[in-house]
Design a protein around this motif. Sequence first.
Motif, PDB file in Angstrom:
ATOM      1  N   LEU A  87      42.577  33.184  33.709  1.00  0.00           N
ATOM      2  CA  LEU A  87      42.217  34.563  34.039  1.00  0.00           C
ATOM      3  C   LEU A  87      41.883  34.701  35.514  1.00  0.00           C
ATOM      4  CD1 LEU A  87      41.588  37.459  33.073  1.00  0.00           C
ATOM      5  CD2 LEU A  87      39.241  36.688  32.614  1.00  0.00           C
ATOM      6  N   PHE A  88      41.070  33.797  36.033  1.00  0.00           N
ATOM      7  CA  PHE A  88      40.648  33.896  37.426  1.00  0.00           C
ATOM      8  C   PHE A  88      41.767  33.523  38.405  1.00  0.00           C
ATOM      9  CE2 PHE A  88      36.105  33.005  35.793  1.00  0.00           C
ATOM     10  CZ  PHE A  88      35.954  34.343  35.461  1.00  0.00           C
ATOM     11  N   ALA A  89      42.766  32.806  37.934  1.00  0.00           N
ATOM     12  CA  ALA A  89      43.927  32.544  38.796  1.00  0.00           C
ATOM     13  C   ALA A  89      44.667  33.838  39.098  1.00  0.00           C
ATOM     14  CB  ALA A  89      44.863  31.541  38.126  1.00  0.00           C
ATOM     15  N   LEU A  90      44.627  34.772  38.151  1.00  0.00           N
ATOM     16  CA  LEU A  90      45.237  36.087  38.364  1.00  0.00           C
ATOM     17  C   LEU A  90      44.292  37.055  39.055  1.00  0.00           C
ATOM     18  CD1 LEU A  90      47.127  36.882  35.013  1.00  0.00           C
ATOM     19  CD2 LEU A  90      48.113  36.264  37.228  1.00  0.00           C
ATOM     20  N   ALA A  91      43.009  36.983  38.686  1.00  0.00           N
ATOM     21  CA  ALA A  91      42.056  37.968  39.203  1.00  0.00           C
ATOM     22  C   ALA A  91      40.653  37.381  39.182  1.00  0.00           C
ATOM     23  CB  ALA A  91      42.103  39.236  38.350  1.00  0.00           C
ATOM     24  N   ASP A  92      40.149  37.031  40.358  1.00  0.00           N
ATOM     25  CA  ASP A  92      38.789  36.502  40.442  1.00  0.00           C
ATOM     26  C   ASP A  92      37.873  37.442  41.214  1.00  0.00           C
ATOM     27  OD1 ASP A  92      39.725  36.204  43.004  1.00  0.00           O
ATOM     28  OD2 ASP A  92      39.268  34.058  43.162  1.00  0.00           O
ATOM     29  N   ASN A  93      38.270  38.711  41.284  1.00  0.00           N
ATOM     30  CA  ASN A  93      37.481  39.717  41.977  1.00  0.00           C
ATOM     31  C   ASN A  93      37.736  41.074  41.307  1.00  0.00           C
ATOM     32  OD1 ASN A  93      39.663  41.308  43.680  1.00  0.00           O
ATOM     33  ND2 ASN A  93      40.156  39.111  43.865  1.00  0.00           N
ATOM     34  N   PRO A  94      36.843  42.032  41.482  1.00  0.00           N
ATOM     35  CA  PRO A  94      36.985  43.317  40.782  1.00  0.00           C
ATOM     36  C   PRO A  94      38.290  44.043  41.086  1.00  0.00           C
ATOM     37  CG  PRO A  94      34.756  43.086  41.624  1.00  0.00           C
ATOM     38  CD  PRO A  94      35.546  41.946  42.187  1.00  0.00           C
ATOM     39  N   ARG A  95      38.759  43.995  42.320  1.00  0.00           N
ATOM     40  CA  ARG A  95      39.969  44.742  42.669  1.00  0.00           C
ATOM     41  C   ARG A  95      41.198  44.200  41.930  1.00  0.00           C
ATOM     42  NH1 ARG A  95      40.626  48.475  46.103  1.00  0.00           N
ATOM     43  NH2 ARG A  95      38.610  48.022  47.081  1.00  0.00           N
ATOM     44  N   ASP A  96      41.361  42.901  41.950  1.00  0.00           N
ATOM     45  CA  ASP A  96      42.507  42.319  41.254  1.00  0.00           C
ATOM     46  C   ASP A  96      42.383  42.472  39.741  1.00  0.00           C
ATOM     47  OD1 ASP A  96      43.619  41.619  43.658  1.00  0.00           O
ATOM     48  OD2 ASP A  96      42.962  39.527  43.575  1.00  0.00           O
ATOM     49  N   MET A  97      41.140  42.367  39.223  1.00  0.00           N
ATOM     50  CA  MET A  97      40.949  42.498  37.781  1.00  0.00           C
ATOM     51  C   MET A  97      41.248  43.924  37.332  1.00  0.00           C
ATOM     52  SD  MET A  97      40.152  40.479  35.209  1.00  0.00           S
ATOM     53  CE  MET A  97      39.045  39.181  35.784  1.00  0.00           C
ATOM     54  N   ALA A  98      40.821  44.901  38.110  1.00  0.00           N
ATOM     55  CA  ALA A  98      41.073  46.296  37.752  1.00  0.00           C
ATOM     56  C   ALA A  98      42.559  46.613  37.781  1.00  0.00           C
ATOM     57  CB  ALA A  98      40.315  47.221  38.699  1.00  0.00           C
ATOM     58  N   ALA A  99      43.317  45.863  38.575  1.00  0.00           N
ATOM     59  CA  ALA A  99      44.751  46.102  38.673  1.00  0.00           C
ATOM     60  C   ALA A  99      45.518  45.553  37.469  1.00  0.00           C
ATOM     61  CB  ALA A  99      45.302  45.477  39.954  1.00  0.00           C
ATOM     62  N   LEU A 100      44.906  44.659  36.726  1.00  0.00           N
ATOM     63  CA  LEU A 100      45.547  44.140  35.527  1.00  0.00           C
ATOM     64  C   LEU A 100      45.469  45.164  34.393  1.00  0.00           C
ATOM     65  CD1 LEU A 100      44.161  40.469  35.385  1.00  0.00           C
ATOM     66  CD2 LEU A 100      46.354  41.234  36.322  1.00  0.00           C
ATOM     67  N   SER A 101      46.390  45.104  33.486  1.00  0.00           N
ATOM     68  CA  SER A 101      46.322  45.965  32.310  1.00  0.00           C
ATOM     69  C   SER A 101      45.379  45.337  31.284  1.00  0.00           C
ATOM     70  CB  SER A 101      47.701  46.148  31.688  1.00  0.00           C
ATOM     71  OG  SER A 101      48.152  44.926  31.122  1.00  0.00           O
ATOM     72  N   VAL A 102      44.879  46.161  30.387  1.00  0.00           N
ATOM     73  CA  VAL A 102      44.036  45.656  29.304  1.00  0.00           C
ATOM     74  C   VAL A 102      44.798  44.608  28.492  1.00  0.00           C
ATOM     75  CG1 VAL A 102      42.887  46.275  27.140  1.00  0.00           C
ATOM     76  CG2 VAL A 102      42.626  47.734  29.152  1.00  0.00           C
ATOM     77  N   GLU A 103      46.094  44.849  28.301  1.00  0.00           N
ATOM     78  CA  GLU A 103      46.910  43.928  27.517  1.00  0.00           C
ATOM     79  C   GLU A 103      47.039  42.570  28.205  1.00  0.00           C
ATOM     80  OE1 GLU A 103      47.693  47.068  28.205  1.00  0.00           O
ATOM     81  OE2 GLU A 103      47.246  47.836  26.193  1.00  0.00           O
ATOM     82  N   GLN A 104      47.186  42.565  29.540  1.00  0.00           N
ATOM     83  CA  GLN A 104      47.272  41.302  30.269  1.00  0.00           C
ATOM     84  C   GLN A 104      45.981  40.495  30.123  1.00  0.00           C
ATOM     85  OE1 GLN A 104      48.515  43.302  34.043  1.00  0.00           O
ATOM     86  NE2 GLN A 104      49.901  41.529  34.250  1.00  0.00           N
ATOM     87  N   ARG A 128      37.215  47.839  32.681  1.00  0.00           N
ATOM     88  CA  ARG A 128      36.431  49.019  33.064  1.00  0.00           C
ATOM     89  C   ARG A 128      35.261  48.660  33.962  1.00  0.00           C
ATOM     90  NH1 ARG A 128      36.349  53.213  35.438  1.00  0.00           N
ATOM     91  NH2 ARG A 128      34.691  54.719  34.977  1.00  0.00           N
ATOM     92  N   LEU A 129      34.574  47.542  33.696  1.00  0.00           N
ATOM     93  CA  LEU A 129      33.456  47.179  34.573  1.00  0.00           C
ATOM     94  C   LEU A 129      33.960  46.846  35.972  1.00  0.00           C
ATOM     95  CD1 LEU A 129      32.946  43.875  35.272  1.00  0.00           C
ATOM     96  CD2 LEU A 129      32.407  43.812  32.853  1.00  0.00           C
ATOM     97  N   SER A 130      35.161  46.297  36.059  1.00  0.00           N
ATOM     98  CA  SER A 130      35.746  46.019  37.378  1.00  0.00           C
ATOM     99  C   SER A 130      36.002  47.319  38.132  1.00  0.00           C
ATOM    100  CB  SER A 130      37.050  45.228  37.220  1.00  0.00           C
ATOM    101  OG  SER A 130      36.829  43.989  36.572  1.00  0.00           O
ATOM    102  N   GLU A 131      36.491  48.327  37.416  1.00  0.00           N
ATOM    103  CA  GLU A 131      36.720  49.636  38.033  1.00  0.00           C
ATOM    104  C   GLU A 131      35.402  50.259  38.493  1.00  0.00           C
ATOM    105  OE1 GLU A 131      40.670  50.843  35.367  1.00  0.00           O
ATOM    106  OE2 GLU A 131      38.670  51.537  34.781  1.00  0.00           O
ATOM    107  N   ILE A 132      34.365  50.123  37.669  1.00  0.00           N
ATOM    108  CA  ILE A 132      33.059  50.698  38.027  1.00  0.00           C
ATOM    109  C   ILE A 132      32.467  49.984  39.235  1.00  0.00           C
ATOM    110  CG2 ILE A 132      30.678  50.997  37.232  1.00  0.00           C
ATOM    111  CD1 ILE A 132      31.808  51.482  34.422  1.00  0.00           C
ATOM    112  N   LEU A 133      32.647  48.672  39.303  1.00  0.00           N
ATOM    113  CA  LEU A 133      32.148  47.940  40.467  1.00  0.00           C
ATOM    114  C   LEU A 133      32.816  48.447  41.745  1.00  0.00           C
ATOM    115  CD1 LEU A 133      31.961  44.258  39.132  1.00  0.00           C
ATOM    116  CD2 LEU A 133      30.067  45.850  39.527  1.00  0.00           C
ATOM    117  N   LEU A 134      34.099  48.783  41.658  1.00  0.00           N
ATOM    118  CA  LEU A 134      34.808  49.329  42.819  1.00  0.00           C
ATOM    119  C   LEU A 134      34.352  50.746  43.123  1.00  0.00           C
ATOM    120  CD1 LEU A 134      38.418  48.078  41.977  1.00  0.00           C
ATOM    121  CD2 LEU A 134      36.942  47.222  43.817  1.00  0.00           C
ATOM    122  N   GLU A 135      34.196  51.553  42.077  1.00  0.00           N
ATOM    123  CA  GLU A 135      33.872  52.968  42.259  1.00  0.00           C
ATOM    124  C   GLU A 135      32.430  53.201  42.709  1.00  0.00           C
ATOM    125  OE1 GLU A 135      34.649  54.439  38.381  1.00  0.00           O
ATOM    126  OE2 GLU A 135      36.830  54.166  38.517  1.00  0.00           O
TER     127      GLU A 135
END
Length: 217
Positions: free
Chosen positions: A55-72, A92-99
């Motif tokens: 998971l963290f190889a794809l997204a280890d920060n809120p911006r990259d995690m928010a860019a993933l789909s729920v399905e991914q 959603r928490l990744s999006e909130i951290l950004l927002e």
Amino acid sequence: MRKAERVDYILQRLQELYPEPPIPLDHSDPFTLLVAVLLSAQCTDERVNQVTPALFALADNPRDMAALSVEQIREIIRPCGLSPQKSKAIKRLSEILLEEHGGVVPADMEALERLPGVGHKTASVVMAQAFGVPAFPVDTHIHRLAQRWGLSSGKSVVQTERDLKRLFPVESWNRLHLQIIFYGREFCTARGCDGRVCEICTTCYPNRKHPKETLKA
């Protein structure tokens, strides 16, 4: 043995056994710890540590995690269980951290508890282990052992946390909650000890004749 004597003994013995208890969940910063703790709900730390590298190889920060789909996210974390809810919460928490927080995990208990999928225990773990703020997260091991050792009635995890905070010095909380977890896994397990087997139980209650029935969290 009086309660005050039990408290002193437990502090001393756990410090002897686990002088520098490691954080069980692999992480590199507050965000990866937050996600790992969220995934650990009703899942072992070992399983979480097997899943998070992908998971963290794809997204280890809120911006990259928010860019993933729920399905991914769900496809990767499926082995942890409850993947439909957890994947939605992580995105959603990744999006909130950004927002709302500039992409940074807030060092604030109330702000953490407002994030999707983050309850009081998860927020307490992050505050203690990521930010060094005194907290006493209560998991099933701590809830069980607090009752076996006569430190709490066990009516609820809220009561257990309140009792332990009252009994132990604040400077010990962050280390002690990990020490109790490690002891509970190694010596005072749910089935391996009934309050009459392990060293701490038998020292605190040498004359206990019957199994100590513990209330579940």
